[in-house]
Design an enzyme around this catalytic site. Structure first.
Site, PDB file in Angstrom:
ATOM      1  N   TYR A  52       3.518   1.994   1.885  1.00 45.82           N
ATOM      2  CA  TYR A  52       4.172   2.352   3.147  1.00 45.82           C
ATOM      3  C   TYR A  52       5.687   2.103   3.046  1.00 45.82           C
ATOM      4  O   TYR A  52       6.190   1.645   2.016  1.00 45.82           O
ATOM      5  CB  TYR A  52       3.559   1.556   4.311  1.00 45.82           C
ATOM      6  N   GLU A 108       0.813  -1.239   0.000  1.00 50.27           N
ATOM      7  CA  GLU A 108       0.000   0.000   0.000  1.00 50.27           C
ATOM      8  C   GLU A 108       0.842   1.284   0.000  1.00 50.27           C
ATOM      9  O   GLU A 108       0.367   2.351   0.341  1.00 50.27           O
ATOM     10  CB  GLU A 108      -0.976   0.112   1.176  1.00 50.27           C
ATOM     11  N   HIS A 151      -1.613   3.855  -1.589  1.00 50.96           N
ATOM     12  CA  HIS A 151      -2.679   4.790  -1.214  1.00 50.96           C
ATOM     13  C   HIS A 151      -2.754   5.969  -2.176  1.00 50.96           C
ATOM     14  O   HIS A 151      -3.802   6.569  -2.340  1.00 50.96           O
ATOM     15  CB  HIS A 151      -2.484   5.294   0.219  1.00 50.96           C
ATOM     16  N   ARG A 188       2.767  -8.745   4.005  1.00 49.53           N
ATOM     17  CA  ARG A 188       1.801  -8.203   3.027  1.00 49.53           C
ATOM     18  C   ARG A 188       2.598  -7.611   1.887  1.00 49.53           C
ATOM     19  O   ARG A 188       3.263  -6.590   2.031  1.00 49.53           O
ATOM     20  CB  ARG A 188       0.883  -7.178   3.686  1.00 49.53           C
ATOM     21  N   GLN A 214     -18.020   4.953   4.624  1.00 50.43           N
ATOM     22  CA  GLN A 214     -18.483   6.181   5.283  1.00 50.43           C
ATOM     23  C   GLN A 214     -18.227   6.217   6.782  1.00 50.43           C
ATOM     24  O   GLN A 214     -17.996   7.273   7.344  1.00 50.43           O
ATOM     25  CB  GLN A 214     -19.977   6.386   5.031  1.00 50.43           C
TER      26      GLN A 214
END
Ligand code: SF4
Length: 675
Positions: A166, A164, A252, A214, A339
């Site tokens: 990082y 992601e 991201h 991951r 949300q």
């Protein structure tokens, strides 16, 4: 049911009871006072619900790696006891739990963030400090220390967050790693950090401890890894001692959606499948796996050994048990809306779930059996009414629901018609089945009137009659060409080829999408990959397809749509933090023309007359759709108040400022807990 998903997985020295991994999610409880007790209750319920292996939210190995200044970190022995509260709770419930170690690198939201090179991420305001070589070595030591402390705290293993975008991912890709020392340059050098961390941890914790890595298998950014590099790193990781490889999809900062509701279910399982023949350790597939059916398909077809579901466990702690009992119809399915989970996390609020307001409130919001069963009338079967009815019935109240239309769902019945929002169907299905399961009496096509109280007795009335669209007073808006979004979505009116949408909030965006996309790409993965430029042949770095601008621009131009707002603020400003950019991209793909600071002058046979920046103009449109908000539907209120029976207002009938299902469902739940 689901024999592959529910089959145990042997890891040699230990066994997982099934193939379902609860993926890492930050809840916000980690940093709250007394938060570990609440976290323990949260994880305990998921362990009791039958999940095979839990992974915690990311915990930083050191100060510099924190996601935010007050984010959690595990570096010191005195921090161990707090984690023990969590691991004890999970083990008491016969579960297993790994702690995720996450160093944010340049995604750290503070001025002390560190990265391989001093290159600012497009999604943070802080430029990171480039790490000196000794700092890289200190970071590896911090990882191994965090893993050792995690073992002391009773965790069954750790997950090393390597995807992601990082820190570890930042080292792996030349996009963010411009170093010339032993940590940069060649691919081997760029992978050194990842491998030294894994080797260091394995040396510290011994063989009876799970190490999940991951791995970013599809970066979805420019200068990401090639497929060959992904395979090479996976092999090195296997040799370095990882137990399981989990899949990471997209950084991201990638501009391709990977988890929002419009991503097709299980869209990225093909990436994990590609790696299956290359390594021997179990592989976990991820992203938009939200039902046991999707999970079973992925495992039974050999795409992966396990599936990771994260948000689905916010929506329903009992997902696995319900599936095992053949009750998947009663699962409260995650609809991918973000949300109440990710949007909360990114605004530093405690995560919860739109469809399950109890998530992360396990010690605070409870539905204990009532000692005084009441007969309750619920007027309106939209999200607020449905939620109240189910929770009140669970407590033992006798609930009758009145719905004027022929179906339950309220505004969700409109939302589900928007391309990419098909998941809303699941929430309606869930409540509908719970009504039957709990013996809630549902009277469809029935308007509740005060006269009804002459024949039937109710102790209290819950008004959940929702909203009606707000009308806009402009000369000519009484024309039959001026319609409401509700009329359009219900198919009650014809919409022309040139359309102006009045109001650019969530509904305006949804309407633009509805009018421009005749077939939902969410239901057609190959169309979806094409739309977003994902290269499923994986010929390019990062898995990015080369999309010609001309192709993208002419994708769907059957209708000319104008999206207009009175406010001068940026269009779509109020949309969700994690999904707003996707909606903005979609309307751009469809060539929707947006205008802000618009005043509406009149509508006539020439079209819509507007003024922008003191300049009048006429939009040649044949239909105007009002998406300008809504008003509470309080028609019945005074008549009901006059009956003397206590009346409660919940959902849109109470506050209609915006369509807010999250608030509506929570309000229904909270009233049910206290009535
Ligand atoms: Fe899923 Fe929405 Fe709940 Fe998040 S808030 S867990 S996305 S249903």
């Amino acid at each position: 049911p689901y024999p592959h998903m529910l089959a145990p997985l042997d890891l040699g020295y230990t066994q997982l009871k099934n193939r379902v991994l609860m993926g890492s999610m930050h809840t916000g409880l980690e940093e709250e006072k007394g938060g570990f007790e609440k976290l323990a209750a949260f994880y305990r319920e998921r362990a009791e619900g039958g999940v095979g292996l839990i992974v915690t939210g990311g915990i930083s190995p050191n100060f510099r790696g924190r996601l935010a200044p007050h984010a959690s970190q595990l570096s010191f022995p005195w921090q161990v006891s707090k984690h023990k509260i969590v691991t004890d709770a999970v083990h008491e419930a016969d579960g297993k739990i790994c702690m995720q170690i996450l160093h944010a690198g340049r995604y750290g939201y503070h001025p002390f963030s560190q990265a391989p090179s001093a290159i600012k991420a497009p999604i943070t305001p802080f430029k990171p400090w480039a790490m000196a070589s000794w700092q890289v070595k200190r970071t590896i030591a911090a990882y191994t220390r965090a893993a050792r402390l995690a073992k002391q705290a009773g965790y069954d293993g750790v997950e090393v967050m390597g995807s992601e975008g990082y820190l570890i991912n930042q080292f792996i890709c030349s996009r963010t790693n411009k170093r010339t020392d032993e940590w940069g340059g060649s691919f081997e050098n760029r992978c050194r950090l990842a491998l030294d961390i894994v080797k260091g941890i394995r040396a510290k914790v011994g063989n009876d401890f799970i190490i999940i890595f991951r791995l970013s298998m599809l970066d979805l950014v420019d200068k990401g890894s090639t497929w060959d590099e992904v395979v090479q790193l996976a092999k090195w990781l296997e040799r370095a001692g990882v137990t399981i490889i989990n899949t990471g999809i997209g950084w991201h900062e990638a501009r391709i959606p990977t988890i929002v509701t419009s991503v097709p279910r299980g869209a990225f399982a093909w990436v994990t499948e590609k790696l299956k023949s290359e390594v021997n350790v179990p592989l976990v597939a991820t992203n938009r796996i939200n039902t046991p059916e999707v999970a079973e398909n992925i495992i039974s077809s050999g795409q992966a050994d396990m599936v990771s579901m994260a948000r689905p466990f916010l929506a329903d702690a009992d997902l696995v048990n319900k599936a095992a009992a053949g009750q998947s119809e009663l699962i409260n399915t995650c609809i991918g809306c973000n949300q109440a989970c990710l949007d909360h996390t990114f605004s530093l609020k405690r995560a919860t779930c739109l469809v399950n307001p109890r998530a992360c409130y396990e010690t605070e919001l409870n539905f204990t059996p009532t000692t005084q069963a009441k007969r309750l009338a619920v007027v309106g079967a939209g999200p607020a009414g449905m939620a109240f009815a189910v929770y009140a019935a669970q407590r033992g109240h006798n609930v009758v629901v009145f719905e004027a239309r022929g179906e339950v769902g309220g505004q969700f019945n409109l939302a589900r018609k928007i391309p990419g929002k098909e998941e809303f169907d699941e929430t309606i299905r869930y409540f509908d089945r719970q009504f039957a399961n709990l013996g809630i009496e549902l009277r469809l096509n029935t308007r509740f009137t005060p006269e009804l109280l002459n024949d039937e007795k109710f102790d209290e009335i819950i008004m959940a009659t929702g909203v009606v669209p707000r009308m806009v007073k402009v000369p000519g808006f009484d024309s039959s060409n001026v319609v409401t979004y509700q009329q359009v979505l219900r198919g009650e009116v014809e919409v022309g080829q040139k359309v102006a949408l009045i109001g650019a909030g969530g509904i305006g965006f949804d309407m633009a999408h509805f009018l421009c996309e005749s077939e939902s790409s969410t239901l057609n993965p190959s169309a979806w990959f094409k739309q977003w430029g994902v290269d499923t042949a994986y010929q390019n770095r990062g898995g990015l397809a080369v999309v010609k601008d001309s192709e993208a621009a002419t994708a769907h131009q059957s209708r000319q749509v104008y999206l207009l707002q009175r406010k001068t603020s940026k269009i779509g400003k109020g949309l969700g933090k994690t999904s707003g950019w996707v909606h903005r991209s979609v309307i751009k793909q469809h060539g929707v023309i947006t205008k802000t600071g618009v005043s509406y002058d009149k509508y006539d046979e020439q079209g819509l007359h507007i003024t922008v920046d003191d300049k009048p103009e006429v939009l040649d449109v044949d239909t105007v759709v009002l998406c300008a908000g809504q008003e509470s539907n309080r028609e019945l209120e005074s008549a009901l108040q006059a009956t003397g029976v206590p009346v409660h207002l919940i959902g849109g009938v109470d506050v209609a400022a915006e369509l807010d299902a999250k608030r509506a469902i929570r309000q229904g739940a909270e009233l049910a807990a206290s009535i």
